[in-house]
Design an enzyme around this catalytic site. Structure first.
Site, PDB file in Angstrom:
ATOM      1  N   SER A 151       7.364  34.073  13.383  1.00 45.61           N
ATOM      2  CA  SER A 151       6.495  34.658  13.448  1.00 45.61           C
ATOM      3  C   SER A 151       6.186  36.262  12.751  1.00 45.61           C
ATOM      4  O   SER A 151       7.166  36.844  12.976  1.00 45.61           O
ATOM      5  CB  SER A 151       5.206  34.845  15.297  1.00 45.61           C
ATOM      6  OG  SER A 151       4.639  35.714  15.642  1.00 45.61           O
ATOM      7  N   TYR A 164       7.964  35.622  24.425  1.00 47.39           N
ATOM      8  CA  TYR A 164       7.203  35.169  23.214  1.00 47.39           C
ATOM      9  C   TYR A 164       7.841  36.022  22.153  1.00 47.39           C
ATOM     10  O   TYR A 164       8.906  35.809  20.465  1.00 47.39           O
ATOM     11  CB  TYR A 164       5.905  35.380  22.423  1.00 47.39           C
ATOM     12  CG  TYR A 164       5.659  34.352  21.487  1.00 47.39           C
ATOM     13  CD1 TYR A 164       5.504  33.054  21.785  1.00 47.39           C
ATOM     14  CD2 TYR A 164       5.009  35.046  20.342  1.00 47.39           C
ATOM     15  CE1 TYR A 164       5.007  32.109  20.138  1.00 47.39           C
ATOM     16  CE2 TYR A 164       5.092  34.476  19.442  1.00 47.39           C
ATOM     17  CZ  TYR A 164       4.587  33.900  19.184  1.00 47.39           C
ATOM     18  OH  TYR A 164       4.148  32.830  17.854  1.00 47.39           O
TER      19      TYR A 164
END
Ligand SMILES: NC(=O)c1ccc[n+]([C@@H]2O[C@H](COP(=O)([O-])OP(=O)(O)OC[C@H]3O[C@@H](n4cnc5c(N)ncnc54)[C@H](OP(=O)(O)O)[C@@H]3O)[C@@H](O)[C@H]2O)c1
Length: 266
Positions: A151, A164
């Site tokens: 990401s 995350y």
């Protein structure tokens, strides 16, 4: 000859979103695709049916990537069905958002277990098979390919999502470390770092025009990404066209990592 002809490709978490698009894009290039899911059997079956409808080859396999025994069983099923594995896309991932002071240990552990430990467990099983089998020249000049779905948050800090961001920062150094370790076997390993892609994981960030306008402030290219943007990058990265690309992260983010807040000031 299609770019991924007959390459056995496992895409974890491909019952939805980015994984589903990667599975379909790879199948369209000739790969035999294993559609992994944890809970969404209907979603996985729909992806398999879509692939079969255009003449592709796919099966759905249930496994929670954070569970060692389930991952081992999944790889056994892949090898029993297709004889080997050529490409692993470590895509399964989730969010459990909270500010630091409100985050439970359960929320922290769940995200690390699926997003980071899941990538370790699957990469380990894939690498064992790649090393055992070696290069199959009629399929590829690589003995195997691993693509880690990271990401932009492997480099951009994300308040309210520290579990995350930590998982994706971990994926970055995990990917680089195993790339260093396995290069001599002709196993190629890279990451894709998507920016904002329209999937169920981030629906609230794009589902209303107001939310989408706010999101676009972070995207110089002025378009929210779609799963097919990632599918195209994954096909190229898995193919021999990317033979000399190893141990790096390809950002597919419309420029989100260009720090757009500095475009007119700073
Ligand atoms: N969308 C974005 O903007 C974006 C941006 C950057 C990175 N990413 C990354 O891209 C990946 C895919 O995300 P997405 O946006 O496509 O999300 P999504 O639509 O919510 O899909 C997530 C997928 O992961 C699967 N999954 C969740 N937990 C699992 C587990 N324990 N074992 C196996 N599969 C599991 C889900 O299957 P079930 O439904 O069966 O549980 C589903 O297929 C993630 O790694 C995410 O971090 C997404």
């Amino acid at each position: 000859m299609k770019r991924l002809q007959d390459r056995v490709t496992l895409v974890t978490g491909s019952s939805s979103g980015i994984g589903a698009a990667v599975a379909e894009s790879m199948a369209a290039e000739g790969a035999k695709v294993v559609v992994n899911y944890a809970r969404s059997s209907k979603g996985a079956e729909a992806v398999v049916e879509k692939i079969k409808a255009f003449g592709g080859d796919a099966i759905a396999v249930q496994a929670d990537v954070s569970q060692e025994d389930q991952v081992k069983n999944m790889f056994q099923k892949v090898i029993d069905t297709y004889g080997t594995i050529d490409v692993l896309v470590n895509n399964a991932g989730l969010q459990k958002d909270a500010n630091l002071v409100d985050m439970t240990l359960e929320q922290w552990n769940k995200v690390i277990d699926v997003n980071l430990t899941g990538q370790f467990l699957c990469a380990r099983e894939a690498a064992k098979e790649f090393i055992r089998r070696g290069v199959t020249p009629e399929k590829s000049c690589a003995a195997g390919v691993i693509i880690c779905m990271s990401s932009v948050h492997e480099v951009i800090p994300w308040a309210g999502h520290c579990n995350y961001a930590a998982s994706k920062g971990g994926v970055m150094l995990f990917m680089q470390s195993i790339a260093q370790e396995l290069a001599a076997y002709k196993i190629r390993i890279n990451s894709i770092a998507p920016g904002a892609i329209k999937t169920p994981i981030n629906k609230e960030a794009w589902e209303t025009p107001e939310a989408e306008a706010e999101l676009l402030k972070l995207i110089p290219y002025n378009r929210v990404g779609v799963p097919e943007d990632i599918g195209k990058a994954a096909v190229w990265l898995a193919s021999d066209e990317a033979e000399y690309v190893h141990g790096t992260t390809i950002f597919v983010d419309g420029g989100m990592t260009l720090y757009p807040g500095f475009a007119t000031g700073g």
